[in-house]
Motif scaffolding. Structure first.
Motif, PDB file in Angstrom:
ATOM      1  N   PRO A 239     -33.981  40.832 -50.483  1.00  0.00           N
ATOM      2  CA  PRO A 239     -35.252  40.808 -51.199  1.00  0.00           C
ATOM      3  C   PRO A 239     -36.084  42.070 -51.016  1.00  0.00           C
ATOM      4  O   PRO A 239     -35.832  42.885 -50.125  1.00  0.00           O
ATOM      5  N   GLY A 240     -37.111  42.168 -51.859  1.00  0.00           N
ATOM      6  CA  GLY A 240     -38.054  43.269 -51.763  1.00  0.00           C
ATOM      7  C   GLY A 240     -39.389  42.810 -51.222  1.00  0.00           C
ATOM      8  O   GLY A 240     -39.478  41.845 -50.460  1.00  0.00           O
ATOM      9  N   MET A 241     -40.457  43.479 -51.635  1.00  0.00           N
ATOM     10  CA  MET A 241     -41.772  43.255 -51.049  1.00  0.00           C
ATOM     11  C   MET A 241     -42.276  41.830 -51.269  1.00  0.00           C
ATOM     12  O   MET A 241     -41.904  41.161 -52.238  1.00  0.00           O
ATOM     13  N   TYR A 242     -43.081  41.393 -50.311  1.00  0.00           N
ATOM     14  CA  TYR A 242     -43.744  40.094 -50.328  1.00  0.00           C
ATOM     15  C   TYR A 242     -42.819  38.892 -50.175  1.00  0.00           C
ATOM     16  O   TYR A 242     -43.248  37.750 -50.326  1.00  0.00           O
ATOM     17  N   VAL A 243     -41.533  39.115 -49.907  1.00  0.00           N
ATOM     18  CA  VAL A 243     -40.620  37.987 -49.732  1.00  0.00           C
ATOM     19  C   VAL A 243     -40.512  37.690 -48.234  1.00  0.00           C
ATOM     20  O   VAL A 243     -39.631  38.199 -47.536  1.00  0.00           O
ATOM     21  N   ALA A 298     -37.561  49.853 -44.738  1.00  0.00           N
ATOM     22  CA  ALA A 298     -36.260  50.004 -45.400  1.00  0.00           C
ATOM     23  C   ALA A 298     -35.186  50.374 -44.390  1.00  0.00           C
ATOM     24  O   ALA A 298     -34.044  49.908 -44.479  1.00  0.00           O
ATOM     25  N   TYR A 299     -35.538  51.202 -43.416  1.00  0.00           N
ATOM     26  CA  TYR A 299     -34.580  51.543 -42.368  1.00  0.00           C
ATOM     27  C   TYR A 299     -34.281  50.321 -41.497  1.00  0.00           C
ATOM     28  O   TYR A 299     -33.146  50.125 -41.053  1.00  0.00           O
ATOM     29  N   TYR A 338     -37.633  46.757 -53.313  1.00  0.00           N
ATOM     30  CA  TYR A 338     -37.546  47.523 -52.063  1.00  0.00           C
ATOM     31  C   TYR A 338     -36.249  47.215 -51.315  1.00  0.00           C
ATOM     32  O   TYR A 338     -35.717  48.065 -50.610  1.00  0.00           O
ATOM     33  N   GLY A 339     -35.728  46.005 -51.496  1.00  0.00           N
ATOM     34  CA  GLY A 339     -34.458  45.651 -50.873  1.00  0.00           C
ATOM     35  C   GLY A 339     -33.305  46.504 -51.367  1.00  0.00           C
ATOM     36  O   GLY A 339     -32.335  46.732 -50.638  1.00  0.00           O
ATOM     37  N   SER A 340     -33.402  46.986 -52.608  1.00  0.00           N
ATOM     38  CA  SER A 340     -32.348  47.862 -53.131  1.00  0.00           C
ATOM     39  C   SER A 340     -32.341  49.199 -52.399  1.00  0.00           C
ATOM     40  O   SER A 340     -31.290  49.796 -52.175  1.00  0.00           O
ATOM     41  N   THR A 341     -33.526  49.654 -52.011  1.00  0.00           N
ATOM     42  CA  THR A 341     -33.618  50.889 -51.239  1.00  0.00           C
ATOM     43  C   THR A 341     -32.958  50.704 -49.882  1.00  0.00           C
ATOM     44  O   THR A 341     -32.182  51.556 -49.424  1.00  0.00           O
TER      45      THR A 341
END
Length: 467
Positions: A239-243, A298-299, A338-341
């Motif tokens: 997931p990305g942000m806010y998850v 992300a790291y 953001y999860g893709s990053t």
């Protein structure tokens, strides 16, 4: 001169009052002692080792307590990785409890900086079954979060840890705490309730497993739908942000279930064999509007996702697999925003590879093309809704939607399925890529079972509309 004569001579020598006083002072004895005998000499010579230490006289260095066979807890606390696990196995339940109380940070590091999954898998296989069971019962939070331990064991350990944590929080609330602490504890209960709800079996009927659980801060949780130990196709949803766990784990697990059902339907429709497992992976702290601009999280996601993929391969490639060769599952990563990053960083910088990478609503990454990513046969797919503003931001580097990146673009537009005739819905905005009945879900499911050739693209849709 024999030994008795020497002793008599020494006794005679020390019988001299002046000499006796000097020697007695050196040995810590009273200079007023009236008689020096063989017994008093022996007694005096037995004292200096202890009393000299008390008077700060330097003593010979004899090294730390040996590890194993009565080693001190302090010595064990200096270890890490598999060496630490070996010592924890050898402790009694009481000693393990004491160790956790004395060195909580050391125990915590087994989750935050765990040993390599392959090393853990080897350690687990060579550890006696009774010892493994005892460790799981006493330290469920440790065993449940070790990549390389069998998933059924981790699920049992994490469910135990979940129940224990809930019970401990209720006990604290019943005992009475301050207002700030009460608010914090109730927030944690809310997060843990989301985990409990997410473990309830869904429409597929497939059992859900608690693969990882971190109850600190905003928490982390990984839930598998289906059997990761046996599945032919495994898909990680990143997931990305806010998850976060408290707010979104139930829905994120629902997304994994939706994809599992879709993948199963397509396998049956195409007369293909194979079992499916999907993973609702909230294995890192996703960003909010406060920290979305940086790559720090992300790291964190990069390394946690790397460990999860390596864990899958370690479990599927263990001793049992060596005796009965297992080619391993077809592994896909579906990463949003953001999860893709984070996923691209993992596949660019770390030692993992996958069979398919699916990116939706991506803000980009330092990778400049599919050549930078360890994905089999450059099997990288990308999509974005027309109304999704995130891909246009270009905030984190190269945009995988760009033609020169080399990814294959699949459609998320409304259409009629060219095979089934089913009406499929469009994606509007940034968050609905996993909504049931959408073109997006249909295409990501096909890619995840190695049938990307059947995924619709905007070019195919244009041709279909012309007819």
């Amino acid at each position: 001169m024999g030994q008795p004569d020497v002793l008599v001579d020494v006794t005679t020598f020390l019988s001299n009052p002046a000499i006796a006083a000097v020697v007695a002072g050196v040995l810590g004895m009273s200079p007023a002692m009236p008689v020096v005998t063989a017994a008093t000499v022996s007694e005096a010579l037995a004292r200096p080792a202890v009393e000299a230490v008390a008077s700060n006289v330097p003593q010979p260095f004899i090294g730390p307590d040996p590890v194993g066979g009565g080693s001190s807890l302090d010595t064990i606390a200096r270890l890490d990785g598999v060496a630490l696990l070996d010592q924890l196995v050898d402790l009694t339940p009481g000693e393990r409890s004491e160790f956790v109380q004395l060195y909580p940070d050391v125990v915590g590091e087994l989750s935050t900086s765990p040993p390599a999954a392959s090393a853990v898998a080897t350690w687990w296989e060579r550890t006696p079954a009774a010892s493994r069971a005892s460790l799981r019962e006493d330290l469920p939070a440790v065993v449940g979060n070790l990549e390389g331990v069998p998933y059924a064991v981790r699920d049992l350990a994490n469910r135990t840890f979940l129940a224990q944590t809930v019970a401990d929080i209720h006990a604290q609330l019943d005992a009475g705490v301050g207002r700030a602490m009460e608010d914090e504890l109730r927030a944690r209960l809310n997060m843990l309730a989301a985990v409990e709800t997410s473990l309830i079996t869904g429409a597929s009927g497939e059992r859900r497993s608690l693969v990882a659980l971190d109850v600190t801060a905003q928490g982390r949780a990984v839930i598998a739908v289906g059997d990761l130990a046996e599945a032919d196709y495994v898909t990680f949803f990143v997931p990305g942000m806010y998850v976060g766990v408290a707010e979104q784990l139930v829905d994120w697990t629902g997304n994994a279930e939706t994809s599992l059902l879709e993948q199963q339907e397509w396998l049956g429709r195409l007369d293909l064999d194979g079992d499916v497992a999907t993973v609702a992976w909230i294995g890192y702290h996703t960003p909010t509007v406060v920290n979305i601009a940086g790559l720090d999280l992300a790291y964190q996601g990069r390394d946690s996702l790397t460990a999860s993929v390596q864990g899958l391969k370690a479990v599927r490639g263990g001793v049992a697999a060596a005796q009965s060769p297992d080619p391993g599952p077809y592994v896909s990563i579906v990463a949003h925003s953001y999860g893709s990053t984070a996923a691209m960083l993992a596949l660019q910088e770390n030692d993992i590879s996958v069979d398919a990478l699916i990116l939706v609503g991506s803000p980009g990454s330092p990778a400049t093309s599919v050549d930078d990513l360890k994905v089999a046969n450059h099997n990288v797919w990308v999509a974005a809704a027309d109304t999704d503003p995130v891909p246009r931001s270009g905030v984190f580097g190269s945009q995988p939607l760009d033609e020169d990146f080399g990814a294959t673009r699949f459609s998320v537009h409304a259409t009629t399925d060219p095979i089934t005739g089913e009406k499929l819905d469009d994606i509007n905005g940034h968050v609905y890529y996993f909504w049931p009945g959408t073109t997006s879900v249909r295409n990501t499911a096909l890619i995840a079972i190695g049938q990307g050739g059947l995924a619709t693209t905007d070019t195919i849709l244009a041709k279909a509309s012309a007819h």
